[in-house]
Design an enzyme around this catalytic site. Structure first.
Site, PDB file in Angstrom:
ATOM      1  N   TYR A   1       0.770  -1.375   0.158  1.00 51.64           N
ATOM      2  CA  TYR A   1      -0.212  -0.019   0.118  1.00 51.64           C
ATOM      3  C   TYR A   1       0.737   1.257   0.073  1.00 51.64           C
ATOM      4  O   TYR A   1       2.136   1.012   0.283  1.00 51.64           O
ATOM      5  CB  TYR A   1      -0.935   0.047   1.417  1.00 51.64           C
ATOM      6  CG  TYR A   1      -1.884   0.903   1.161  1.00 51.64           C
ATOM      7  CD1 TYR A   1      -3.057   0.965   0.422  1.00 51.64           C
ATOM      8  CD2 TYR A   1      -2.067   1.958   2.175  1.00 51.64           C
ATOM      9  CE1 TYR A   1      -4.165   1.978   0.329  1.00 51.64           C
ATOM     10  CE2 TYR A   1      -3.087   3.096   2.025  1.00 51.64           C
ATOM     11  CZ  TYR A   1      -4.033   2.962   1.336  1.00 51.64           C
ATOM     12  OH  TYR A   1      -5.248   3.839   1.183  1.00 51.64           O
TER      13      TYR A   1
ATOM     14  N   ASN B   1       1.553   3.749   1.807  1.00 47.98           N
ATOM     15  CA  ASN B   1       2.455   4.267   3.078  1.00 47.98           C
ATOM     16  C   ASN B   1       3.344   3.124   3.439  1.00 47.98           C
ATOM     17  O   ASN B   1       3.944   3.493   4.502  1.00 47.98           O
ATOM     18  CB  ASN B   1       1.258   4.292   4.393  1.00 47.98           C
ATOM     19  CG  ASN B   1       0.563   3.081   4.638  1.00 47.98           C
ATOM     20  OD1 ASN B   1       0.533   2.058   4.074  1.00 47.98           O
ATOM     21  ND2 ASN B   1      -0.107   3.256   5.827  1.00 47.98           N
ATOM     22  N   LYS B   2       3.426   1.852   2.796  1.00 47.71           N
ATOM     23  CA  LYS B   2       4.436   1.099   3.307  1.00 47.71           C
ATOM     24  C   LYS B   2       5.911   1.560   2.704  1.00 47.71           C
ATOM     25  O   LYS B   2       5.989   2.616   2.045  1.00 47.71           O
ATOM     26  CB  LYS B   2       4.077  -0.278   2.553  1.00 47.71           C
ATOM     27  CG  LYS B   2       2.851  -0.970   3.006  1.00 47.71           C
ATOM     28  CD  LYS B   2       2.846  -1.065   4.457  1.00 47.71           C
ATOM     29  CE  LYS B   2       1.716  -2.253   4.748  1.00 47.71           C
ATOM     30  NZ  LYS B   2       0.416  -1.719   4.662  1.00 47.71           N
ATOM     31  N   GLN B   3       6.877   0.610   3.267  1.00 52.93           N
ATOM     32  CA  GLN B   3       8.273   0.820   2.705  1.00 52.93           C
ATOM     33  C   GLN B   3       8.619   1.154   1.456  1.00 52.93           C
ATOM     34  O   GLN B   3       9.294   1.828   0.779  1.00 52.93           O
ATOM     35  CB  GLN B   3       9.189   0.135   3.706  1.00 52.93           C
ATOM     36  CG  GLN B   3       9.145  -0.049   5.087  1.00 52.93           C
ATOM     37  CD  GLN B   3       7.995  -0.868   5.737  1.00 52.93           C
ATOM     38  OE1 GLN B   3       7.097  -1.209   5.093  1.00 52.93           O
ATOM     39  NE2 GLN B   3       8.332  -1.444   6.894  1.00 52.93           N
TER      40      GLN B   3
END
Length: 370
Positions: free
Chosen positions: A178, A180-182
């Site tokens: 998603y 907002n992930k790394q």
């Protein structure tokens, strides 16, 4: 100053690979998907990788592929994003919650055994906020009782426990991408495993149950449209090519927060187990009980600073309370942590000026809260 809670890190390389897909005319089930899967398997150190459209879909497929169904039980954590237990309910099995460790926020392995019954089929630990759970202890319990293990590493790509990468311990691991992930593919997920039968079954399940021969419109089992498109896979390739850069920059931002918030009265900073190598997904501070978390959140939002409680306990979500009768006090550590934690702006593009602005605001507003 406006400081968002999160933001993706996209460069010209991502745009280049996406344009290659658009120029190719093949937008699904093509060479980019195969390349992304191969790179992910190699990165995690597993034999197989199966890409799909979300981490939730990946977890769901593994529950089905492992034959977990009605009246079966899966032990998991109540301190997570809700999909880690919803995926169990999709197959009419039951999530059995075990309270968390107050330092790491991960499932407490010392409490697992007493929740095991004759209906227990698997353990589903979640590596919360990018810190791996104690997988050695969890695997010991699983082997003692003959249970499958599904690692929810959706927040922990690139993390290690005692030198071994998150996602490489259990029967299978799951990652999510998603924004907002790394690393991100927009939407997307990935299963990793060393089990050829499990891998083949999940490839079929993600594509409407199509048979292994790949014949057009030949479907041998019930499946879903959980495919990952070529555009998303292209993003994934570019992001994985520079994963160490992405993780390193997030670690730098975390280090600045740890430095600047170290002496702020009332703030409890993340505690990293010495056996763990963190992959920073979010930066979550915990407030001492005498402070009002919600007041601080409102004041930060009023100053343009993105922030959010992380996580509301799953067992106190209205649906879970209605279906299972959970009440306040059922999992006291989870509830205490949930009521006192706050995610503050965190992403690789966060500037020094933004970090300073956030830290000054926290310091000033906590002085009012005391």
């Amino acid at each position: 100053m406006k400081v968002p809670l999160s933001g993706p890190d996209i460069t010209e390389r991502e745009k280049q690979l996406v344009l290659e897909v658009l120029d190719s005319g093949q937008l699904s089930l093509g060479s980019k998907l195969e390349a992304f899967e191969a790179k992910m398997a190699a990165y995690v150190g597993r034999r197989y990788a199966i890409a799909c459209n979300s981490g939730t879909s990946a977890l769901h497929m593994l529950i089905r592929a492992m034959g977990i169904g009605e009246e079966d039980e899966v032990i998991t954590t109540p301190f997570s994003f809700v999909s880690s237990s919803n995926c169990i309910l999709y197959e009419r099995a039951r999530p059995v919650f075990v309270d968390i460790d107050e330092q790491s926020f991960n499932i407490n392995p010392e409490l697992i055994a007493k929740h095991i019954t004759e209906r227990t089929k698997a353990i589903l630990p979640v590596h919360v906020f990018g810190q791996p759970a104690n997988m050695e202890a969890i695997m010991d319990v699983a082997q003692t009782y003959g249970l499958r293990v599904i690692e929810d590493a959706c927040e922990a790509i690139g993390a290690f426990w005692n030198g071994k990468m998150a996602g490489s311990f259990g029967d299978a691991g799951v990652f999510a991408f998603y924004p907002n992930k790394q690393m991100t593919t927009g939407e997307g997920g990935m299963i990793v495993t060393d089990d050829p039968e499990l891998a083949a079954l999940c490839r079929s399940l993600r594509n409407q149950g199509r048979g292994e021969d790949g014949l057009w419109l030949s479907h041998v089992r019930l499946g879903w449209n959980y495919r990952l498109d070529e555009l998303s896979a292209a993003l994934g390739i570019a992001q994985l090519e520079r994963i160490e850069q992405l993780l390193g920059r997030r670690a730098e931002v975390a280090a600045r927060y740890l430095e600047k918030l170290a002496d702020v009265p009332g703030v409890i900073l993340p505690v990293i187990d010495p056996r763990a190598e963190m992959s920073w997904f979010v930066f979550v501070i915990r407030l001492q009980n005498s402070l009002r978390r919600d007041f601080l959140m409102e004041r930060l939002l009023a100053q343009g600073i993105g922030c959010r409680p992380y996580f509301p306990p799953i067992h106190l979500q209205p649906f879970y309370q209605q279906q299972f009768g959970y009440q306040q006090g059922d999992f006291q550590v989870t509830e205490s942590v949930s009521a006192s934690t706050l995610a503050i702006p965190f992403f690789s593009g966060l500037t020094e000026a933004q970090i300073d602005y956030v830290c000054r605001a926290i310091h000033q507003e906590l002085a009012v809260c005391l």
